[in-house]
Design an enzyme around this catalytic site. Structure first.
Site, mmCIF file in Angstrom:
data_model
loop_
_atom_site.group_PDB
_atom_site.id
_atom_site.type_symbol
_atom_site.label_atom_id
_atom_site.label_comp_id
_atom_site.label_asym_id
_atom_site.label_seq_id
_atom_site.Cartn_x
_atom_site.Cartn_y
_atom_site.Cartn_z
ATOM 1 N N GLU A 59 -9.815 -5.479 4.329
ATOM 2 C CA GLU A 59 -10.641 -6.501 4.972
ATOM 3 C C GLU A 59 -10.742 -7.758 4.119
ATOM 4 O O GLU A 59 -10.738 -8.879 4.641
ATOM 5 C CB GLU A 59 -12.030 -5.941 5.259
ATOM 6 C CG GLU A 59 -12.081 -4.872 6.335
ATOM 7 C CD GLU A 59 -11.616 -3.509 5.863
ATOM 8 O OE1 GLU A 59 -11.402 -2.627 6.705
ATOM 9 O OE2 GLU A 59 -11.460 -3.320 4.628
ATOM 10 N N PRO A 269 1.138 5.232 -1.609
ATOM 11 C CA PRO A 269 0.033 5.966 -0.977
ATOM 12 C C PRO A 269 -1.144 5.051 -0.683
ATOM 13 O O PRO A 269 -1.431 4.118 -1.447
ATOM 14 C CB PRO A 269 -0.329 7.026 -2.026
ATOM 15 C CG PRO A 269 0.139 6.453 -3.328
ATOM 16 C CD PRO A 269 1.372 5.644 -2.998
ATOM 17 N N GLY A 315 -2.267 -4.152 -5.216
ATOM 18 C CA GLY A 315 -1.952 -5.556 -4.987
ATOM 19 C C GLY A 315 -0.481 -5.899 -4.936
ATOM 20 O O GLY A 315 -0.139 -7.080 -4.770
ATOM 21 N N GLU A 343 2.422 -6.862 7.384
ATOM 22 C CA GLU A 343 2.879 -7.166 6.020
ATOM 23 C C GLU A 343 4.395 -7.131 5.897
ATOM 24 O O GLU A 343 4.995 -8.086 5.393
ATOM 25 C CB GLU A 343 2.208 -6.223 5.023
ATOM 26 C CG GLU A 343 0.753 -6.584 4.759
ATOM 27 C CD GLU A 343 0.118 -5.720 3.687
ATOM 28 O OE1 GLU A 343 -0.821 -6.200 3.027
ATOM 29 O OE2 GLU A 343 0.544 -4.568 3.511
#
Length: 441
Positions: A59, A269, A315, A343
């Site tokens: 989020e 994961p 990240g 993505e």
């Protein structure tokens, strides 16, 4: 009546809620702040404060372009972003450094949310996706603070649960000033729960705009050498994966690597604390395991041939997709509901996913309709798709162009949402503390 029942249940359940938070490692940080023992001090006394709540890492990533746009327009407004998890806090501090301040969301007990609202004195509250906390929203409404659902959605599971308490949800939604929703389906579901049609708007999914803010508009921040790849090796990246699903992926990789030994699998994961267990699972399939966190800076390592790289760092996944030949997005071969399909699409990569896409249904449908997204029903379907891709680079390239077009055709959501928020929240002058107190009386 409904609020009374809700608060009685909260009080009875407090020991269990506390134990649950202590047992979840990613939720332990900030616990003293969440229970109201520590509250932000002096943040709202003189400043404009815009309070944005984003549950966790995903989020926070979604709202980065939105928050940056607001900061550019209103540089004197102090933006506070609350999260529930530690990964959310890290994302705020890394991606919004110098723009937003972090705090943890208070538990939804009236006396705790009152202390937080008194300390922040916000001019507005934005909640990302669907974090509907009844006491928090009611207290903000009592004080005249507008609340906005930003990039809102309702999964089928949440919708079915809320329908059982529709009279209560009708009261909760009456405290929301505006709902900016991802899809027509989400808008219809909010209306069925009793939201006012005048306050609900379908504006689109802000994740389409992540690519406009530097996330995927240049080369990846990591390189092939990072993973120690040779020139002829191809990466198949499976991101945000879950147990059971990973075994299906490994079974497919067994078949693909036998036919194409230059294919390297990257497993990322969803929860990196599972990396040790995942490494054991990979070894049980007979593949060498490479941990991203243990690779040297040069990426050089001695393992060659078919192998599995576990992306056990935070990240990097969004940029790693830029190195992929083909990609799979997890939470879709198991009944989780799916994660961020955009993505890999933003890099122009063919996107494979399973049948469980309730959390991202509209995006999944758009990708499939474009011809660039591939929905597979099981491991066999995934294997067949990967085999086809490895045999035809032209097919892979064409699929990549199609998914990229989906991204380009659906951008502009952040700008629409900013304009809508400006209509309900006043950024002219900060709310004086005495106004806040009088609104509470």
């Amino acid at each position: 009546m409904w609020y009374g029942v809700y608060n009685v249940l909260l009080i009875i359940g407090f020991p269990f809620i506390l134990c649950a938070l202590l047992l979840k490692k990613r939720c332990r940080s900030g616990l003293l702040q969440r229970i109201g023992w520590i509250v932000p001090q002096g943040w709202g006394s003189q400043d404009h404060v815009l309070w944005v709540h984003a549950v966790s890492l995903g989020e926070v990533a979604t709202i980065v372009p939105f928050v940056k746009t607001f900061h550019q327009r209103y540089p004197t407004t102090r933006i506070v972003v609350s999260t529930i998890t530690e990964t959310g806090r890290e994302a705020v501090e890394q991606r919004l450094a110098g723009i937003a301040t972090h705090c943890y969301l208070p538990l939804d007990y009236p006396w705790i949310v009152n202390r937080f609202i008194h300390a922040l004195n916000p001019i507005g509250f934005l909640v990302v996706e669907t974090e509907l906390w009844p006491n928090l929203l009611r207290e903000l409404s009592r004080r005249g603070v507008p609340s906005v659902i930003l990039n809102g959605r309702l999964s089928s599971r949440s919708f079915l649960r809320y329908r059982w308490i529709r009279p209560f949800m009708c009261q909760v939604l009456s405290t929301v000033s505006l709902g900016l929703l991802q899809s027509v389906r989400d808008e219809q579901r909010f209306l069925e729960l009793g939201a006012s049609p005048d306050r609900m708007r379908h504006t689109g999914n802000m994740k389409f705009d992540l690519t406009m803010n530097g996330a995927h508009t240049s080369r990846p921040l990591i390189h092939r050498s990072t993973f120690g790849l040779s020139e002829d090796e191809r990466l198949f990246i499976a991101g945000s994966t879950h147990p059971v699903e990973e075994e299906i992926l490994l079974e497919s990789y067994c078949a693909v690597s036998r036919a194409f030994p230059n294919v390297v699998l990257v497993l990322a994961p969803r929860h990196i604390e599972r990396s040790d267990a995942l490494a054991e699972t990979v070894r049980s399939f007979g593949f060498p395991v490479v941990r991203r966190s243990r690779l040297p800076e040069t990426g050089h390592q001695e393992t060659v041939g078919p192998r599995v790289i576990i992306l056990d760092t935070r990240g990097e996944l969004a940029h790693a997709y830029g190195l992929a030949y083909m990609a799979f997005v997890g939470g879709t071969l198991v009944p989780v509901g799916g994660h961020n399909l955009l993505e890999p699409a933003a890099w122009g990569k063919p996107v494979c996913f399973g049948p469980h896409t309730d959390h991202c249904q509209e995006i999944a449908d758009l990708l499939v309709e474009s011809g660039g997204g591939i929905r597979v029903n099981n491991g066999q379907g995934l294997t067949e798709t990967l085999m086809k891709g490895m045999q035809s680079q032209d097919w892979v390239s064409q699929m990549g162009l199609l998914v990229r077009k989906v991204i380009d055709d659906n951008q502009g959501v952040v700008e629409r949402n900013v304009s809508m928020v400006e209509q309900v929240i006043s950024f002219d002058e900060p709310r004086p503390p005495e106004e806040k107190r009088s609104g509470h009386s």
